[in-house]
Design a protein around this motif. Structure first.
Motif, PDB file in Angstrom:
ATOM      1  N   VAL A 367      24.531 -97.358 134.582  1.00 39.90           N
ATOM      2  CA  VAL A 367      24.213 -96.518 133.407  1.00 39.90           C
ATOM      3  C   VAL A 367      24.124 -97.066 132.177  1.00 39.90           C
ATOM      4  CG1 VAL A 367      24.249 -94.167 132.617  1.00 39.90           C
ATOM      5  CG2 VAL A 367      24.035 -94.673 135.333  1.00 39.90           C
ATOM      6  N   VAL A 368      25.522 -97.382 131.735  1.00 39.68           N
ATOM      7  CA  VAL A 368      26.044 -97.872 130.626  1.00 39.68           C
ATOM      8  C   VAL A 368      25.248 -99.238 130.164  1.00 39.68           C
ATOM      9  CG1 VAL A 368      27.932 -98.637 129.067  1.00 39.68           C
ATOM     10  CG2 VAL A 368      28.184 -96.543 130.800  1.00 39.68           C
ATOM     11  N   ALA A 369      25.035 -99.973 131.080  1.00 40.18           N
ATOM     12  CA  ALA A 369      24.490-101.472 130.684  1.00 40.18           C
ATOM     13  C   ALA A 369      23.108-101.352 130.366  1.00 40.18           C
ATOM     14  CB  ALA A 369      24.672-102.374 131.934  1.00 40.18           C
ATOM     15  N   VAL A 370      22.464-100.349 130.742  1.00 37.53           N
ATOM     16  CA  VAL A 370      21.099-100.300 130.742  1.00 37.53           C
ATOM     17  C   VAL A 370      20.829 -99.249 129.560  1.00 37.53           C
ATOM     18  CG1 VAL A 370      20.225-100.989 133.127  1.00 37.53           C
ATOM     19  CG2 VAL A 370      20.783 -98.474 132.217  1.00 37.53           C
ATOM     20  N   ALA A 371      21.897 -98.840 128.863  1.00 36.97           N
ATOM     21  CA  ALA A 371      21.881 -98.337 127.584  1.00 36.97           C
ATOM     22  C   ALA A 371      21.382 -96.739 127.748  1.00 36.97           C
ATOM     23  CB  ALA A 371      21.010 -98.888 126.692  1.00 36.97           C
ATOM     24  N   PHE A 372      21.543 -96.071 128.819  1.00 40.19           N
ATOM     25  CA  PHE A 372      21.163 -94.694 129.267  1.00 40.19           C
ATOM     26  C   PHE A 372      22.400 -93.829 128.510  1.00 40.19           C
ATOM     27  CE2 PHE A 372      18.547 -95.082 133.085  1.00 40.19           C
ATOM     28  CZ  PHE A 372      17.522 -95.628 132.320  1.00 40.19           C
ATOM     29  N   PRO A 373      22.345 -92.725 127.971  1.00 38.25           N
ATOM     30  CA  PRO A 373      23.229 -92.079 127.143  1.00 38.25           C
ATOM     31  C   PRO A 373      24.138 -91.706 128.226  1.00 38.25           C
ATOM     32  CG  PRO A 373      21.231 -91.222 126.245  1.00 38.25           C
ATOM     33  CD  PRO A 373      20.892 -92.399 127.357  1.00 38.25           C
ATOM     34  N   PRO A 374      25.466 -91.496 128.154  1.00 38.05           N
ATOM     35  CA  PRO A 374      26.290 -91.669 126.995  1.00 38.05           C
ATOM     36  C   PRO A 374      26.784 -92.988 126.591  1.00 38.05           C
ATOM     37  CG  PRO A 374      27.753 -91.041 128.622  1.00 38.05           C
ATOM     38  CD  PRO A 374      26.501 -91.174 129.386  1.00 38.05           C
ATOM     39  N   SER A 375      25.942 -94.320 126.896  1.00 40.23           N
ATOM     40  CA  SER A 375      26.183 -95.482 126.619  1.00 40.23           C
ATOM     41  C   SER A 375      26.305 -95.748 125.167  1.00 40.23           C
ATOM     42  CB  SER A 375      25.009 -96.346 127.318  1.00 40.23           C
ATOM     43  OG  SER A 375      25.459 -97.561 127.061  1.00 40.23           O
ATOM     44  N   PRO A 376      27.255 -96.443 124.397  1.00 43.91           N
ATOM     45  CA  PRO A 376      27.236 -96.856 123.420  1.00 43.91           C
ATOM     46  C   PRO A 376      26.076 -97.778 123.197  1.00 43.91           C
ATOM     47  CG  PRO A 376      28.931 -97.963 124.326  1.00 43.91           C
ATOM     48  CD  PRO A 376      28.518 -96.976 125.336  1.00 43.91           C
ATOM     49  N   LEU A 377      25.604 -98.585 123.973  1.00 44.08           N
ATOM     50  CA  LEU A 377      24.631 -99.560 123.886  1.00 44.08           C
ATOM     51  C   LEU A 377      23.234 -98.838 123.478  1.00 44.08           C
ATOM     52  CD1 LEU A 377      25.385-101.948 126.956  1.00 44.08           C
ATOM     53  CD2 LEU A 377      26.152-101.999 124.567  1.00 44.08           C
ATOM     54  N   CYS A 405      12.627-102.402 129.786  1.00 47.19           N
ATOM     55  CA  CYS A 405      12.146-101.634 131.065  1.00 47.19           C
ATOM     56  C   CYS A 405      12.311-102.779 132.196  1.00 47.19           C
ATOM     57  CB  CYS A 405      10.550-101.405 130.806  1.00 47.19           C
ATOM     58  SG  CYS A 405      10.217 -99.925 129.746  1.00 47.19           S
ATOM     59  N   ILE A 406      12.099-103.936 131.964  1.00 48.88           N
ATOM     60  CA  ILE A 406      12.299-104.739 133.347  1.00 48.88           C
ATOM     61  C   ILE A 406      13.791-104.762 133.569  1.00 48.88           C
ATOM     62  CG2 ILE A 406      12.014-107.156 133.991  1.00 48.88           C
ATOM     63  CD1 ILE A 406       9.603-107.486 132.065  1.00 48.88           C
ATOM     64  N   VAL A 407      14.671-104.994 132.217  1.00 50.41           N
ATOM     65  CA  VAL A 407      15.957-105.014 132.480  1.00 50.41           C
ATOM     66  C   VAL A 407      16.592-103.566 133.325  1.00 50.41           C
ATOM     67  CG1 VAL A 407      18.319-104.974 131.362  1.00 50.41           C
ATOM     68  CG2 VAL A 407      16.438-106.489 130.486  1.00 50.41           C
ATOM     69  N   ILE A 408      15.975-102.338 132.872  1.00 55.48           N
ATOM     70  CA  ILE A 408      16.497-101.262 133.549  1.00 55.48           C
ATOM     71  C   ILE A 408      16.304-101.345 135.007  1.00 55.48           C
ATOM     72  CG2 ILE A 408      16.000 -98.628 133.683  1.00 55.48           C
ATOM     73  CD1 ILE A 408      15.726 -99.032 130.574  1.00 55.48           C
ATOM     74  N   TYR A 409      14.813-101.858 135.261  1.00 54.64           N
ATOM     75  CA  TYR A 409      14.436-101.847 136.834  1.00 54.64           C
ATOM     76  C   TYR A 409      15.311-102.701 137.431  1.00 54.64           C
ATOM     77  CZ  TYR A 409      11.612-103.229 140.800  1.00 54.64           C
ATOM     78  OH  TYR A 409      11.020-103.480 141.903  1.00 54.64           O
ATOM     79  N   SER A 410      15.577-103.947 136.891  1.00 50.85           N
ATOM     80  CA  SER A 410      16.312-104.884 137.708  1.00 50.85           C
ATOM     81  C   SER A 410      17.783-104.605 137.944  1.00 50.85           C
ATOM     82  CB  SER A 410      16.306-106.273 136.914  1.00 50.85           C
ATOM     83  OG  SER A 410      14.726-106.806 136.874  1.00 50.85           O
ATOM     84  N   PHE A 411      18.408-104.129 136.773  1.00 53.46           N
ATOM     85  CA  PHE A 411      19.708-103.353 137.097  1.00 53.46           C
ATOM     86  C   PHE A 411      19.693-102.269 138.054  1.00 53.46           C
ATOM     87  CE2 PHE A 411      22.999-105.288 134.090  1.00 53.46           C
ATOM     88  CZ  PHE A 411      23.959-104.910 134.863  1.00 53.46           C
ATOM     89  N   CYS A 412      18.941-101.545 138.014  1.00 54.65           N
ATOM     90  CA  CYS A 412      19.289-100.420 138.714  1.00 54.65           C
ATOM     91  C   CYS A 412      18.839-100.731 140.329  1.00 54.65           C
ATOM     92  CB  CYS A 412      17.926 -99.226 138.563  1.00 54.65           C
ATOM     93  SG  CYS A 412      18.498 -98.397 136.984  1.00 54.65           S
ATOM     94  N   LEU A 416      22.017-100.321 143.242  1.00 50.95           N
ATOM     95  CA  LEU A 416      21.475 -99.350 144.263  1.00 50.95           C
ATOM     96  C   LEU A 416      21.518-100.125 145.719  1.00 50.95           C
ATOM     97  CD1 LEU A 416      19.043 -97.144 142.453  1.00 50.95           C
ATOM     98  CD2 LEU A 416      21.241 -96.597 142.838  1.00 50.95           C
ATOM     99  N   ARG A 417      21.046-101.323 145.609  1.00 51.64           N
ATOM    100  CA  ARG A 417      21.105-101.934 146.747  1.00 51.64           C
ATOM    101  C   ARG A 417      22.472-102.406 147.061  1.00 51.64           C
ATOM    102  NH1 ARG A 417      17.323-107.362 147.034  1.00 51.64           N
ATOM    103  NH2 ARG A 417      15.828-105.767 146.962  1.00 51.64           N
ATOM    104  N   LEU A 418      23.340-102.668 146.338  1.00 53.40           N
ATOM    105  CA  LEU A 418      24.793-103.130 146.746  1.00 53.40           C
ATOM    106  C   LEU A 418      25.369-101.722 147.319  1.00 53.40           C
ATOM    107  CD1 LEU A 418      27.355-104.786 146.641  1.00 53.40           C
ATOM    108  CD2 LEU A 418      27.807-104.466 144.480  1.00 53.40           C
ATOM    109  N   CYS A 419      25.220-100.513 146.768  1.00 51.85           N
ATOM    110  CA  CYS A 419      26.151 -99.503 147.024  1.00 51.85           C
ATOM    111  C   CYS A 419      25.377 -98.914 148.428  1.00 51.85           C
ATOM    112  CB  CYS A 419      25.758 -98.296 145.988  1.00 51.85           C
ATOM    113  SG  CYS A 419      26.924 -99.098 144.435  1.00 51.85           S
ATOM    114  N   TYR A 420      24.066 -99.074 148.608  1.00 53.65           N
ATOM    115  CA  TYR A 420      23.573 -98.177 149.487  1.00 53.65           C
ATOM    116  C   TYR A 420      22.606 -98.886 150.473  1.00 53.65           C
ATOM    117  CZ  TYR A 420      24.298 -94.328 146.626  1.00 53.65           C
ATOM    118  OH  TYR A 420      25.180 -93.297 145.491  1.00 53.65           O
TER     119      TYR A 420
END
Length: 468
Positions: A367-377, A405-412, A416-420
């Motif tokens: 969440v923070v790395a893709v710059a969603f609030p409350p991310s400082p990025l 948008c590509i970064v957000i899609y790839s990161f998520c 999510l794959r690693l966790c679930y």
């Protein structure tokens, strides 16, 4: 504590670790090393060191002081995580690793406080040698190749930067290579020489900042090095490259080539963002994945410098906050390796069941790395986008939004794959160290606090750094 004494003590303690008789001695040396860092920090902020200088070689300014605090924080966390990460290694490997880790921290600190183009160059070259030894830690054919590649490409880049420094000296006809002296006469320099000098320095130091064109060596280094060390390389060392480029950028601010310099940074930033976004989608290794995320974030910082105005403040703030975020994620990946003994994206999964604390740390990191609030990025990227639109560069704003948008899609998708997703590799759930997961999470929490509240002191320090 005078800076020369700090360098001497830090290097002496680190060198003594090469001959440490056991792990307890290494831990004791580490304690002494970070006490020296604390003592120097106390002298810097409470003993009158801030604002002072050592001739024309070192200056204890806002930029060096801020990044030094970040460096020591990350290095301390890395040392702590490395003790567990390397518990199965033999004594020779362990003491070499920790000695080089301390020497790398010392060399980076020297680069931060250098007020001379040549001194910056010397310390950045020293980081190459220290990092190369850390990359070769596992003594395999793959790490040997990565280490030699890192040393060769970085040495080539540093040589290019050296040519740039020579051209800068020729362009300004300055007898001193101190940043202050060169800046005072840069406006009268030969424009062609100034352009070539900046281009060579930017290309040379891009191997440290993990920026286009020499970004690949940093990606390979983070892949081959132990995960905790990659946390330091991808933050502390990257910051050294950023600060070296920022200081040269400020030299050109009063010259007629400044517009051209900003255009070059915009081009390099966009290319880095493109590379980071595309390779985030293609790579099949979590450490490479985080490394390409660093390339993407440094591209955003370069765009901030290229836009100018408030973009410079945003670029500095972005790099500061990236330090906490990326170090946290790399340290979390060190715990992931304890569980899965690997980093293969298409085979690892079900981490939320095995190590809930670590999984939460990775999901929050996403969440923070893709710059969603409350991310400082979010704050820094929004400032850069606003400055881009205010400058009438709609094409650039559109490119940034598409690539992000590509970064957000790839990161998520990857986190999510690693966790679930169902796991396909052998598990070692008993090795999941939740204390280390909490430790790494604390750095991420610090970044989130900066996203909600920026202390007045931090704002003032960044104001000083961003002033042209």
């Amino acid at each position: 504590m005078p800076f020369m004494l700090y360098l001497l003590l830090s290097a002496a303690i680190a060198s003594a670790v090469f001959a440490a008789p056991g792990r307890r001695s290494i831990r004791l040396a580490g304690t002494l090393f970070y006490l020296v860092q604390a003592a120097f920090g106390a002298w810097l902020f409470a003993g009158g060191g801030y604002g002072e200088s050592v001739g024309s070689l070192f200056a204890f300014d806002a930029a060096g002081s801020l990044f030094f605090v970040l460096l020591v924080t990350v290095s301390l966390w890395v040392f702590h995580h490395s003790e567990t990460y390397l518990q199965d290694c033999d004594l020779r490997q362990t003491r070499t690793y920790f000695a080089l880790l301390m020497l790398l921290t010392t060399a980076i600190a020297g680069a931060y406080f250098a007020s001379n183009l040549a001194v910056t160059w010397i310390f950045l070259e020293a980081t190459t040698l220290c990092s190369g030894g850390i990359i070769y830690h596992r003594r395999t054919a793959q790490t040997l190749e990565a280490a030699w590649k890192y040393v060769f490409v970085c040495s080539t880049g540093i040589a290019m930067a050296y040519l740039g420094i020579l051209l800068l000296a020729a362009a300004t006809r300055c007898e001193s290579l101190s940043y202050e002296a060169v800046a005072a006469v840069a406006a009268h320099g030969n424009p062609l020489y100034l352009k070539m000098a900046f281009l060579l320095i930017l290309c040379g130091y891009s191997c440290k900042m993990e920026l286009f064109p020499l970004y690949t060596v940093g990606v390979d280094a983070n892949f081959a090095a132990p995960a905790p060390a990659a946390a330091l390389i991808s933050t502390g060392l990257v910051n050294a490259g950023f600060l070296a480029i920022l200081r040269v950028y400020r030299l050109t601010a009063g010259t007629e080539v400044f517009g051209w310099v900003k255009s070059v940074l915009l081009l390099v930033g966009v290319l880095s963002l493109v590379i980071g976004a595309l390779f985030l989608r293609r790579t099949n290794n979590y450490k490479r994945f985080l490394s390409y995320s660093t390339v993407e974030n440094m591209g955003i910082a370069a765009i901030g410098l290229g836009i100018g105005g408030a973009g410079v403040w945003a670029a500095v703030f972005h790099v500061v906050c990236h330090t906490f975020v990326k170090s946290s994620l790399f340290l979390q990946m060190g715990v992931v390796r304890q569980v899965y003994d690997g980093y293969r994206i298409n085979r690892l999964g079900d981490y939320i069941r095995i190590n809930r604390v670590g999984a939460v740390g990775l999901l929050l990191g996403m969440v923070v790395a893709v710059a969603f609030p409350p991310s400082p990025l979010f704050i820094s990227e929004l400032m850069i986008l606003k400055e881009t639109i205010a400058a009438g560069k709609w094409w650039l704003a559109g490119c940034m939004l598409l690539l992000l948008c590509i970064v957000i899609y790839s990161f998520c998708l990857r986190m999510l794959r690693l966790c679930y997703q169902p796991n396909q590799d052998e598990l070692h759930p008993s090795k999941a160290d939740k204390a280390l997961s909490w430790s790494a999470l604390s750095l991420l929490i610090a970044a989130m606090i900066l996203g909600l509240w920026q202390p007045e002191l931090l704002r003032n320090v960044i104001d000083q750094i961003a002033a042209l």
